[in-house]
Design a protein around this motif. Structure first.
Motif, mmCIF file in Angstrom:
data_model
loop_
_atom_site.group_PDB
_atom_site.id
_atom_site.type_symbol
_atom_site.label_atom_id
_atom_site.label_comp_id
_atom_site.label_asym_id
_atom_site.label_seq_id
_atom_site.Cartn_x
_atom_site.Cartn_y
_atom_site.Cartn_z
ATOM 1 N N ASP A 1 0.825 -1.204 0.000
ATOM 2 C CA ASP A 1 0.000 0.000 0.000
ATOM 3 C C ASP A 1 0.863 1.260 0.000
ATOM 4 O O ASP A 1 2.002 1.235 0.476
ATOM 5 C CB ASP A 1 -0.920 0.016 1.223
ATOM 6 C CG ASP A 1 -1.998 -1.059 1.160
ATOM 7 O OD1 ASP A 1 -2.328 -1.515 0.043
ATOM 8 O OD2 ASP A 1 -2.514 -1.438 2.229
ATOM 9 N N PRO A 2 0.338 2.378 -0.518
ATOM 10 C CA PRO A 2 1.094 3.640 -0.501
ATOM 11 C C PRO A 2 1.541 3.973 0.931
ATOM 12 O O PRO A 2 0.759 3.862 1.879
ATOM 13 C CB PRO A 2 0.088 4.677 -1.018
ATOM 14 C CG PRO A 2 -0.861 3.879 -1.858
ATOM 15 C CD PRO A 2 -0.970 2.532 -1.168
ATOM 16 N N GLY A 3 2.823 4.329 1.079
ATOM 17 C CA GLY A 3 3.372 4.673 2.382
ATOM 18 C C GLY A 3 3.769 3.478 3.234
ATOM 19 O O GLY A 3 4.269 3.645 4.340
ATOM 20 N N GLU A 4 3.569 2.288 2.732
ATOM 21 C CA GLU A 4 3.871 1.057 3.474
ATOM 22 C C GLU A 4 5.138 0.441 2.891
ATOM 23 O O GLU A 4 5.311 0.388 1.683
ATOM 24 C CB GLU A 4 2.694 0.090 3.316
ATOM 25 C CG GLU A 4 2.817 -1.210 4.059
ATOM 26 C CD GLU A 4 1.589 -2.099 3.854
ATOM 27 O OE1 GLU A 4 1.088 -2.619 4.862
ATOM 28 O OE2 GLU A 4 1.141 -2.271 2.704
ATOM 29 N N GLY A 5 6.016 -0.039 3.728
ATOM 30 C CA GLY A 5 7.213 -0.717 3.259
ATOM 31 C C GLY A 5 6.928 -2.165 2.926
ATOM 32 O O GLY A 5 5.907 -2.723 3.349
ATOM 33 N N ARG B 1 6.542 -4.591 6.094
ATOM 34 C CA ARG B 1 5.258 -4.359 6.778
ATOM 35 C C ARG B 1 4.115 -4.948 5.947
ATOM 36 O O ARG B 1 3.213 -5.592 6.487
ATOM 37 C CB ARG B 1 5.049 -2.857 7.005
ATOM 38 C CG ARG B 1 3.719 -2.511 7.595
ATOM 39 C CD ARG B 1 3.600 -3.006 9.049
ATOM 40 N NE ARG B 1 2.229 -2.928 9.475
ATOM 41 C CZ ARG B 1 1.471 -3.991 9.793
ATOM 42 N NH1 ARG B 1 1.969 -5.191 9.769
ATOM 43 N NH2 ARG B 1 0.233 -3.827 10.157
#
Length: 155
Positions: free
Chosen positions: A51-55, A58
């Motif tokens: 997801d956007p902003g997720e590494g 994670r």
């Protein structure tokens, strides 16, 4: 250059870049896999989109839990591949870049919360025969040793 599996790139299609994280999960001589009933009846290595902003790590923990109900530990990246595919759940064509990890299933926390998924334990040869994705199959073949044991050493 990242190796491509599956369908070739088509110039008549506009693809959305879709990175994802996927896990190979050996434990006690078997592999924790996910069985997805919809939209296609298939076995998969647990994982999915970042997801956007997720590494990626994670995302890997989240996706494994969503698709199997299990927690994992010590993920180690072993490679990546890409494929061009239609994603019916999102009604889009995607250039999927799959980051592959080997991790250890720790414990079952719940039933898979993602609808239509079930956690299954398969022997490595069963997983290789049943997994729907060519990129995942190639990674499983490379990690499965001739001695009948699963190796976490990526050649």
């Amino acid at each position: 250059m990242i190796r491509r599996y599956g369908e070739p790139h088509r110039s008549d299609i506009r693809y959305t870049h879709r990175p994802g994280a996927y896990a190979i999960l050996p434990r006690d001589g078997k592999l924790l896999m996910t069985y997805q009933a919809e939209p296609h009846d298939e076995y998969q290595c647990p994982g999915g989109g970042i997801d956007p902003g997720e590494g990626p790590v994670r995302a890997l923990h989240r996706e494994v839990w969503e698709e199997t109900g299990w927690s994992i530990a010590r993920p180690r990246r072993i490679g990546a591949y890409r494929r061009f595919a239609y994603m019916p759940d999102y009604d889009m064509w995607a250039e999927k870049v799959a980051h592959l990890y080997v991790a250890h299933p720790v414990r079952r926390l719940s039933a898979p919360p993602e609808e239509g998924h079930a956690a299954v334990w398969l022997a490595p040869d069963e997983a290789i025969a049943l997994v729907a994705n060519d990129g995942e199959r190639a990674a499983l073949k490379r990690l499965y040793s001739a001695r009948g044991r699963f190796s976490t050493t990526f050649p």
